[in-house]
Write an enzyme that holds these catalytic residues in place. Structure first.
Site, PDB file in Angstrom:
ATOM      1  N   PRO A 137      60.090  71.137  30.338  1.00  0.00           N
ATOM      2  CA  PRO A 137      60.184  71.322  28.918  1.00  0.00           C
ATOM      3  C   PRO A 137      60.739  71.997  28.304  1.00  0.00           C
ATOM      4  O   PRO A 137      60.876  72.776  27.109  1.00  0.00           O
ATOM      5  CB  PRO A 137      58.768  70.990  28.560  1.00  0.00           C
ATOM      6  CG  PRO A 137      57.674  71.544  29.484  1.00  0.00           C
ATOM      7  CD  PRO A 137      58.366  71.617  30.444  1.00  0.00           C
ATOM      8  N   LEU A 138      61.133  73.288  28.742  1.00  0.00           N
ATOM      9  CA  LEU A 138      61.638  74.596  28.171  1.00  0.00           C
ATOM     10  C   LEU A 138      62.936  74.012  29.643  1.00  0.00           C
ATOM     11  O   LEU A 138      63.343  74.489  30.100  1.00  0.00           O
ATOM     12  CB  LEU A 138      60.944  75.780  28.675  1.00  0.00           C
ATOM     13  CG  LEU A 138      59.356  76.128  28.334  1.00  0.00           C
ATOM     14  CD1 LEU A 138      58.161  76.901  28.980  1.00  0.00           C
ATOM     15  CD2 LEU A 138      59.523  75.665  26.898  1.00  0.00           C
TER      16      LEU A 138
ATOM     17  N   TYR B  53      45.971  58.033  43.002  1.00  0.00           N
ATOM     18  CA  TYR B  53      46.855  59.029  43.374  1.00  0.00           C
ATOM     19  C   TYR B  53      46.082  58.483  44.627  1.00  0.00           C
ATOM     20  O   TYR B  53      44.949  59.613  45.488  1.00  0.00           O
ATOM     21  CB  TYR B  53      46.327  60.339  42.827  1.00  0.00           C
ATOM     22  CG  TYR B  53      46.716  60.369  40.870  1.00  0.00           C
ATOM     23  CD1 TYR B  53      48.256  59.667  40.786  1.00  0.00           C
ATOM     24  CD2 TYR B  53      45.738  61.737  40.917  1.00  0.00           C
ATOM     25  CE1 TYR B  53      48.024  59.920  39.916  1.00  0.00           C
ATOM     26  CE2 TYR B  53      47.184  61.731  39.364  1.00  0.00           C
ATOM     27  CZ  TYR B  53      47.301  60.947  38.506  1.00  0.00           C
ATOM     28  OH  TYR B  53      47.855  61.173  37.332  1.00  0.00           O
TER      29      TYR B  53
ATOM     30  N   PHE C 156      52.920  66.060  34.149  1.00  0.00           N
ATOM     31  CA  PHE C 156      53.771  66.658  34.644  1.00  0.00           C
ATOM     32  C   PHE C 156      54.499  67.861  33.297  1.00  0.00           C
ATOM     33  O   PHE C 156      55.374  67.650  33.097  1.00  0.00           O
ATOM     34  CB  PHE C 156      55.397  65.955  34.643  1.00  0.00           C
ATOM     35  CG  PHE C 156      55.100  64.910  34.635  1.00  0.00           C
ATOM     36  CD1 PHE C 156      54.319  64.284  36.660  1.00  0.00           C
ATOM     37  CD2 PHE C 156      55.953  63.723  34.896  1.00  0.00           C
ATOM     38  CE1 PHE C 156      54.896  63.652  37.769  1.00  0.00           C
ATOM     39  CE2 PHE C 156      55.664  62.777  36.166  1.00  0.00           C
ATOM     40  CZ  PHE C 156      54.967  62.403  36.811  1.00  0.00           C
ATOM     41  N   PRO C 157      53.588  69.079  33.165  1.00  0.00           N
ATOM     42  CA  PRO C 157      53.659  70.130  32.496  1.00  0.00           C
ATOM     43  C   PRO C 157      54.931  70.943  33.310  1.00  0.00           C
ATOM     44  O   PRO C 157      55.584  71.865  31.989  1.00  0.00           O
ATOM     45  CB  PRO C 157      52.437  71.208  32.603  1.00  0.00           C
ATOM     46  CG  PRO C 157      51.045  70.008  34.096  1.00  0.00           C
ATOM     47  CD  PRO C 157      52.019  68.303  34.132  1.00  0.00           C
ATOM     48  N   LEU C 158      54.781  70.773  34.300  1.00  0.00           N
ATOM     49  CA  LEU C 158      56.012  71.741  35.023  1.00  0.00           C
ATOM     50  C   LEU C 158      57.354  71.529  34.832  1.00  0.00           C
ATOM     51  O   LEU C 158      58.090  71.213  36.264  1.00  0.00           O
ATOM     52  CB  LEU C 158      55.812  72.474  36.613  1.00  0.00           C
ATOM     53  CG  LEU C 158      54.609  73.479  35.477  1.00  0.00           C
ATOM     54  CD1 LEU C 158      54.002  74.729  37.094  1.00  0.00           C
ATOM     55  CD2 LEU C 158      54.452  74.211  34.903  1.00  0.00           C
ATOM     56  N   GLY C 159      57.561  69.833  34.957  1.00  0.00           N
ATOM     57  CA  GLY C 159      58.546  68.680  35.032  1.00  0.00           C
ATOM     58  C   GLY C 159      58.038  67.938  36.068  1.00  0.00           C
ATOM     59  O   GLY C 159      58.554  67.028  36.546  1.00  0.00           O
ATOM     60  N   GLY C 160      57.040  67.556  36.757  1.00  0.00           N
ATOM     61  CA  GLY C 160      56.474  66.947  37.924  1.00  0.00           C
ATOM     62  C   GLY C 160      57.639  66.468  39.267  1.00  0.00           C
ATOM     63  O   GLY C 160      57.299  65.863  39.855  1.00  0.00           O
TER      64      GLY C 160
END
Length: 282
Positions: free
Chosen positions: A217-218, A60, A207-211
């Site tokens: 995911p929603l 990173y 990537f919980p928000l799409g990344g």
């Protein structure tokens, strides 16, 4: 969902809403590098606001700005309750994108580099990240996971995790050494999530928000409708929905912005009703 903590590896209590360090050093792997002083400020505020689980990786970074060095600068001496998770396996190509995979012989050097740059004698959690940016599966991980298990036996690693794996790869790893966490994208494999919940293994979607590299995911329209109804941001609703999926799920949204950090962490106090969750998931 009222449970806010999780016992990682059965002994490290972490807040289920943590922080992902990827965006501290750069917006994308291709750059450009971000202001390191802002990254240091974001990390210090995150811990001040209750984060005690930081997910990072040695790859990173960009140019002279690297997440692990920012973490060391910002947070040493480390708090006793702070858990730092890292991952090894991906190797950056000439453009900075982690497109290669380390061999088993290269893993010890990557772990030692993380220890040195973070200023630690032992890493709390190390994930073996396998495969590329496509879905998991299709390769044996035993030889590489055995190397990390050996480093755990030597005291360099406290707990082991796996990333971007399917059920067969998780079983392969668990036959070698205890697995404390699985880090896969979103929560699409509900069977794997159920296995983790039953075994007390943390499930940590990256990537919980799409990344920024694809859809989240929603469904975006349903997400916006619920957010408007609750007077919350779509990011807050997405994080709260993720945490409501299972008590074994840990969320690690990342950002390089102080304002976005505060917005994301405020999701910890957002409560979704059964109606909200039904509307989000259809």
């Amino acid at each position: 969902m009222t449970i806010k903590t999780f016992s990682l590896g059965g002994e490290l209590t972490v807040n289920r809403l943590g922080f992902g360090a990827m965006r501290l050093a750069m917006g994308t792997f291709a750059g450009p590098a971000r202001d390191p002083e802002t990254g240091v400020a974001v990390l210090r505020l995150a811990v001040e606001l209750g984060v005690n689980h930081i997910d990072t990786a040695g790859f990173y970074g960009r140019d002279a700005v690297w997440a692990n060095e920012l973490i060391r600068t910002a947070l040493t001496p480390y708090r006793d309750d702070l858990v730092i998770a890292t991952k090894v396996g991906p190797l950056p190509g000439p453009n900075g994108v982690p497109s290669g995979q380390a061999t088993a012989d290269q893993l010890r050097g990557l772990v030692e580099a993380d220890l040195r740059r973070l200023g630690l004698d032992r890493l709390d959690l190390v994930h073996l990240r396998v495969g590329g940016m496509t879905g998991p599966g299709g390769e044996s991980i035993a030889e590489r996971f055995e190397v990390l298990a050996g480093l755990r036996a030597k005291g360099l690693i406290r707990h082991l995790g796996v990333s971007n794996v399917d059920a067969a790869q998780l079983a392969e790893a668990r036959a070698i050494a205890p697995v404390a966490a699985v880090q896969n994208r979103h929560t699409g494999d509900m069977g794997l999530l159920a296995e983790c919940e039953e075994a007390g293994i943390a499930y940590v979607p990256y990537f919980p928000l799409g990344g920024g590299v694809g859809s989240g995911p929603l469904d975006a329209e349903r997400l916006a409708e619920v957010a408007a109804r609750l007077g919350a941001t779509t990011a807050q609703v997405a994080i709260a929905s993720l945490l409501a999926t299972s008590p074994t799920v840990l969320a690690i949204p990342g950002t390089g912005s102080l304002a976005h950090l505060e917005e994301n962490l405020a999701a910890n106090d957002l409560r979704l009703s059964d109606e909200d969750l039904h509307d989000l998931r259809g």
